[in-house]
Scaffold this motif. Structure first.
Motif, short mmCIF file in Angstrom:
data_model
loop_
_atom_site.label_atom_id
_atom_site.label_comp_id
_atom_site.label_asym_id
_atom_site.label_seq_id
_atom_site.Cartn_x
_atom_site.Cartn_y
_atom_site.Cartn_z
N ILE A 7 46.97 -32.89 -6.83
CA ILE A 7 47.06 -32.67 -8.29
C ILE A 7 47.56 -31.25 -8.54
N GLY A 8 48.74 -31.14 -9.15
CA GLY A 8 49.33 -29.84 -9.45
C GLY A 8 50.62 -29.62 -8.68
N GLY A 10 52.54 -26.75 -8.81
CA GLY A 10 52.90 -25.35 -8.59
C GLY A 10 53.06 -25.09 -7.09
N GLY A 13 50.13 -26.70 -4.88
CA GLY A 13 50.20 -28.15 -4.66
C GLY A 13 51.40 -28.55 -3.81
N GLU A 32 53.24 -31.53 -16.30
CA GLU A 32 54.42 -31.10 -17.06
C GLU A 32 55.66 -31.88 -16.60
N ALA A 44 55.89 -12.13 -10.32
CA ALA A 44 56.74 -10.96 -10.08
C ALA A 44 57.45 -11.07 -8.73
N VAL A 169 46.72 -35.89 -14.68
CA VAL A 169 45.56 -36.68 -14.24
C VAL A 169 44.48 -36.56 -15.31
N ALA A 196 44.82 -28.91 -6.66
CA ALA A 196 45.67 -27.70 -6.58
C ALA A 196 46.25 -27.45 -7.97
N ILE A 204 39.67 -30.08 -13.16
CA ILE A 204 39.87 -31.25 -12.30
C ILE A 204 38.59 -31.53 -11.51
N MET A 207 36.13 -33.34 -13.59
CA MET A 207 36.44 -34.79 -13.72
C MET A 207 35.84 -35.58 -12.56
N GLY A 301 51.45 -14.99 -17.66
CA GLY A 301 51.02 -16.11 -16.82
C GLY A 301 49.56 -15.92 -16.47
N GLN A 328 44.33 -18.76 -6.31
CA GLN A 328 45.42 -17.98 -5.69
C GLN A 328 45.69 -16.65 -6.38
N GLY A 330 46.66 -13.28 -7.76
CA GLY A 330 47.97 -12.64 -7.85
C GLY A 330 48.74 -12.70 -6.54
N GLY A 332 49.48 -16.04 -4.83
CA GLY A 332 49.68 -17.45 -4.47
C GLY A 332 51.04 -17.76 -3.89
N ILE A 333 52.06 -16.97 -4.28
CA ILE A 333 53.41 -17.27 -3.76
C ILE A 333 53.50 -16.78 -2.31
#
Ligand code: FAD
Length: 372
Positions: A7-8, A10, A13, A32, A44, A169, A196, A204, A207, A301, A328, A330, A332-333
């Motif tokens: 789920i997710g 980005g 996920g 989305e 960034a 979801v 995620a 989530i 839920m 963000g 995640q 700052g 996560g990338i």
């Protein structure tokens, strides 16, 4: 074959789904119409091995080889490009600089201190009247987030996984040892759910009946503007205040800056506040000879943290078949390749990949139990 719902869509996920799709049947649900709409599309785009606590830094270091040399066909463009980082201090912050250097250098030996003159030589708009010195991380990098995120998505599909967008979801219920995942139009029976969903991870979890992980989404603002006339910023390092009060960096023909705000809020499609942009302008102007006349583009963000500011990557101790990839913040990338591999190792083989274990990335360090 094991069926997994992620789920997710980005970076969290997609990186987990990419690794999982090599071994099992994966469906990724994104609410989305496109996958990078929220935090992943608003970062960034910096790769640094000095930012975050030691676990975050080890995850970044363990991600470096993938980012430098992704598998053949993953992307047409390089994901990393040279961009040094320079942490700077004013005369009032010299003790922060002295405290930071040994910690940075302990894990990244190439990191070194520079005096005020060298700091200004590296970034000529810094004001020599206020800058006391800096710390340079020469091996930091710009990340092409779009290329990385698209590479994960393409890889999921090539490995037989499915990505379904515009499919939020809406319900999760345990059934027969697995889960039923509900969207507005369908019900899907799976064996494992991977949460995620970025800022929505606790929603989530709720839920599914979880008590949650205490996730707090925090707004961070960024904006771009024209550099001073005649300046050639492309070769400048990214400038980070040693106490994380602001940063700025070259971004195409513009400079990108942030006041490093961290305003807690509920998960939503967050917008910037003008007051935060103004704060960023005043903080950047305070250490430079530059005056920012107008802003080209501003946005915000959500960076989502749990209490210890480490990411979460583990099974829910109370909900069989429910796995968290969350918090995640700052970072996560830059940590996504290792986070995805860690999740796949835990879910498919019951343990992290040996190289991540050897780097001190254990189920205890990243798991949910530490938060309960
Ligand atoms: C200004 C800023 C600068 C940053 N700079 C950096 C940086 O330099 N380096 C770095 O490494 N990191 C940086 N980050 C952090 C990084 O962007 C995040 O850590 C990362 O993007 C989080 O990814 P994610 O996949 O967890 O979240 P998201 O990208 O937000 O993805 C979560 C997805 O879940 C979906 N979702 C939610 N609920 C549901 C549901 N019910 N059903 C289906 N889908 C759902 C959402 O629509 C969303 O697409 C920065 C962040 C910001 C805001």
């Amino acid at each position: 074959m094991t069926r997994i719902a992620v789920i997710g869509g980005g970076i969290a996920g997609t990186s987990a789904a990419y690794e999982l799709a090599a071994g099992v049947e994966v469906t990724l649900f994104e609410q989305e119409s496109t996958c990078g709409y929220h935090s992943t599309g608003r970062s960034a785009a910096l790769f640094t091995e000095c930012y975050g606590d030691p676990i975050v830094r080890r995850l970044a270091m363990a991600s470096r080889s993938f980012l430098e040399q992704p598998p053949p066909g993953f992307t047409d463009d390089p994901i990393l490009r040279p961009r040094a980082v320079m942490f700077i201090a004013t005369t009032a912050q010299e003790s922060s600089l002295a405290e930071a250097l040994p910690g940075y250098r302990a894990m990244v030996p190439a990191v070194h201190g520079v005096d005020a003159a060298e700091a200004v030589a590296r970034c000529p708009i810094l004001d020599p009247a206020v800058i006391a010195g800096g710390i340079v991380e020469p091996e930091a990098r710009d990340i092409d987030v779009h290329a990385l995120h698209l590479g994960f998505q393409r890889g999921i599909r090539e490995r037989g996984g499915r990505i379904v967008t515009s499919s939020g979801v809406t319900g999760l219920s345990p059934e027969g040892g697995g889960w039923v995942v509900e969207t507005a139009t369908a019900r899907h029976r799976v064996d494992v759910v991977v949460d995620a969903a970025g800022a929505w991870c606790d929603a989530i979890g709720a839920m599914a009946g979880s008590t949650g992980i205490g996730l707090v989404p925090k707004r961070r603002t960024a904006f771009t503007f024209a550099p001073p006339t005649g300046a050639a910023p492309d070769g400048w390092p990214m400038i980070l205040d040693v106490d994380e009060q602001f940063y700025f960096r070259p971004e195409g023909v513009h400079l990108l800056a942030s006041p490093c705000d961290e305003t807690p809020m509920e998960p939503h499609d967050v917008r910037h506040e003008e007051i935060d942009v103004a704060l960023g302008i005043s903080r950047v102007e305070a250490v430079t000879t530059m005056r920012i006349r107008s802003v080209a583009h501003a946005w915000a963000g959500l960076r989502s943290f749990v209490a210890d500011h480490r990411p979460v990557n583990g099974w829910d101790p109370d909900l069989p078949g429910f796995y968290w990839v969350a918090g995640q913040g700052g970072f996560g990338i830059k940590t996504s390749p290792a986070m995805g591999r860690f999740a796949a190792g835990m879910i498919l083989h019951g343990a992290p990949p040996p190289d991540l274990s050897a780097a001190g990335l254990s189920a205890e360090a990243l798991g949910v139990a530490r938060l309960r």
